[in-house]
Design a protein around this motif. Structure first.
Motif, mmCIF file in Angstrom:
data_model
loop_
_atom_site.group_PDB
_atom_site.id
_atom_site.type_symbol
_atom_site.label_atom_id
_atom_site.label_comp_id
_atom_site.label_asym_id
_atom_site.label_seq_id
_atom_site.Cartn_x
_atom_site.Cartn_y
_atom_site.Cartn_z
ATOM 1 N N SER A 239 0.855 -1.200 0.000
ATOM 2 C CA SER A 239 0.000 0.000 0.000
ATOM 3 C C SER A 239 0.878 1.232 0.000
ATOM 4 C CB SER A 239 -0.913 0.027 1.235
ATOM 5 O OG SER A 239 -0.142 0.258 2.409
ATOM 6 N N VAL A 240 0.293 2.346 -0.432
ATOM 7 C CA VAL A 240 0.960 3.626 -0.225
ATOM 8 C C VAL A 240 0.704 4.040 1.218
ATOM 9 C CG1 VAL A 240 -1.014 5.051 -0.926
ATOM 10 C CG2 VAL A 240 1.315 5.948 -1.185
ATOM 11 N N ASP A 249 2.878 5.727 -4.595
ATOM 12 C CA ASP A 249 1.435 5.863 -4.778
ATOM 13 C C ASP A 249 1.049 5.355 -6.161
ATOM 14 O OD1 ASP A 249 -1.203 6.468 -4.620
ATOM 15 O OD2 ASP A 249 -0.957 8.652 -4.584
#
Length: 495
Positions: A239-240, A249
């Protein structure tokens, strides 16, 4: 109720049975807790077991499944490397200096797993502060590999630093595990235990809440029973994260969808520089076999050159200790962890660090402090960073020429005996275990280790695939081809 056969299920199989209500998350969790109780004394894979928390999380999973609100990992029991912060639970990086540290926060990676419904079984043993290739530097003692050579009862190392993660997965003490890789610490133990380990691209998983070793190299990833399980776990872990500015991202793909896709027409590079002097014939033969498996599946095999590979290991052992000496300066006995009283603050610092850090950590802190010191920074650290740029460029040129993955051995040997390699007498011999893996970290690329065969003593050997940045999907595609061709391997139970 416990059922030892439940611990043999892959994550994908357990997920199906849980969804169909054939088993409950609590039954699955109880089976793993029973397995840990029976085996951990022999293997030393867990440094802390959390049975109450596990049962509570499993019951919550059963409730969500009953309501039709199951997450992607609902009810799946996992082991967590002791490097990941877990709120209110032992997090000590297997070091004496972090005695009794229980953070009041959760790492982003583990928070992602719990949000998807996973169950925590406990914290897994590792090399102290992730510094080691054999899991012998842990304050809690070495992890024992569940594999043994045929006709020999000698205890073997599981690899490091994520040795507890690899051993627990291989010995059916968790369905999967979190791990970290700074120079090979996911891929090398995976190869030593016939498990699958993937180090994602740098920035794919958040580093927030993971005890830092070398910040520009560290990356979290999973160790699992097979390629599909590794893909399932990475989807949840990645995940970012605004708290980690190095996390990227970009959307997290459905990695599992890549498993089983055709590799026909894919260009697979074979780097000549990985044919090192003195490489055992068994490793060379396994590599040739892997090349043929890829060719038989329709991939195009091309020879490539990565000319700066020979500089990777010495450059890594300048960059990593330099960053470690900086990161570990925060452990001083003032705010948390071990404190050894002294005559003044400075004396307390010295005594606490002397008592709290193990020999290998001290060695690397001293090396790192030296290469960053005035007069040596340019000669060592700056030069190593320039070499790192050249290593990265080698890979970029290979990928620009159309290569989509690179196939290499994962390790220069099978697992060796505990205390067989004397870290004090010859630390460089131990460091050579990382010879095939460190380039991937230096270049920030993804790499996967897949079980590919057994050596003459019946011990597992792995092959490594290196991918383009953020192209883990191709690694799962190609890794699955190797897995299908090689077959599955499991240790004979002795524990």
């Amino acid at each position: 109720m416990t059922d030892s056969s439940l611990t043999q299920l892959t994550i994908a199989q357990a997920r199906e049975k849980l969804a169909a209500r054939d088993i409950s998350a609590l039954e699955l969790t109880e089976s793993y807790l029973a397995a840990i109780e029976a085996a951990n004394g022999a293997l030393n894979a867990y440094v802390a077991v959390t049975p109450d928390k596990a049962r509570e999380m499993a019951k919550a999973s059963d409730a969500r499944i009953a309501k039709g609100e199951a997450g992607a990992l609902e009810g799946i029991p996992l082991g967590i490397k002791d490097l990941f912060a877990t709120e209110g639970v032992h997090t000590q990086a297997a070091s004496h200096i972090l005695d009794h540290f229980e953070p009041r926060y959760e790492s982003t990676v583990t928070a992602n797993l719990w949000a998807d419904g996973a169950v925590m079984l406990g914290k897994l043993n590792m090399d102290e502060f992730a510094m080691g290739s054999s899991n012998e530097t842990s304050y809690y003692g070495p992890v024992v590999n569940p594999w043994r050579a045929e006709g020999d009862n000698k205890a073997l190392v599981p690899g490091g630093s994520s040795g507890g993660s690899a051993a627990a997965v291989a010995a059916w003490l968790c369905a999967g595990a979190t791990a970290t890789d700074t120079g090979g610490s996911i891929r090398q133990p995976a190869a030593f235990t016939a498990t699958v380990g993937i180090k994602p691209t740098y920035g794919r998983c958040s580093r927030w809440g993971i005890v830092a070793f070398a910040s520009s190299l560290d990356q979290a990833g999973p160790i699992a029973r097979d390629v599909r399980d590794a893909a399932i776990l990475l989807k949840s872990m990645a995940s970012v994260d605004p708290r980690d500015t190095t996390s990227v991202d970009r959307p997290v793909p459905d990695y599992e969808a890549a498993v089983g896709q055709s590799v026909k027409g894919l260009k697979i590079g074979i780097p000549k520089e990985y044919r090192i002097d003195g490489m055992p014939e068994e490793i060379e033969a396994l590599w040739r076999k892997g090349i043929e498996w890829m060719r038989d599946a329709g991939a195009e095999i091309v020879d490539i050159s990565l000319p700066h590979t020979k500089y990777a290991l010495p450059a890594y052992y300048i960059v990593a200790p330099a960053e470690a000496s900086s990161n570990l300066a925060r452990y001083d006995g003032v705010r948390y962890g071990l404190r050894v009283p002294g005559s003044d603050v400075s004396d307390m610092y010295e005594k606490t660090r002397a008592a709290g850090f193990g020999r290998e950590v001290k060695r690397r802190v001293m090396i790192g402090t030296y290469v960053l010191s005035a007069g040596y920074y340019d000669a060592y650290y700056l030069r190593a960073q320039k070499v790192r740029t050249l290593i990265k460029r080698d890979f970029e040129e290979a990928f620009a020429a159309g290569v989509e993955a690179i196939l290499t051995p994962a390790t220069p040997s099978a697992a060796f005996g505990i205390a067989e390699q004397d870290m004090d007498a010859d630390p460089v011999k131990m460091y050579l275990n990382d010879i095939f893996t460190v380039t991937v970290n230096m270049a920030g690329l993804p790499g996967i280790a897949v079980p590919a065969g057994l050596d003459g003593k019946g011990l597992p050997l792995g092959l490594q695939l290196i991918g383009r940045p953020f192209d883990e999907e191709t690694l799962f595609r190609t890794g699955y081809v190797l897995e299908q061709a090689a077959g599955k391997f499991a240790p004979k139970r002795w524990w």
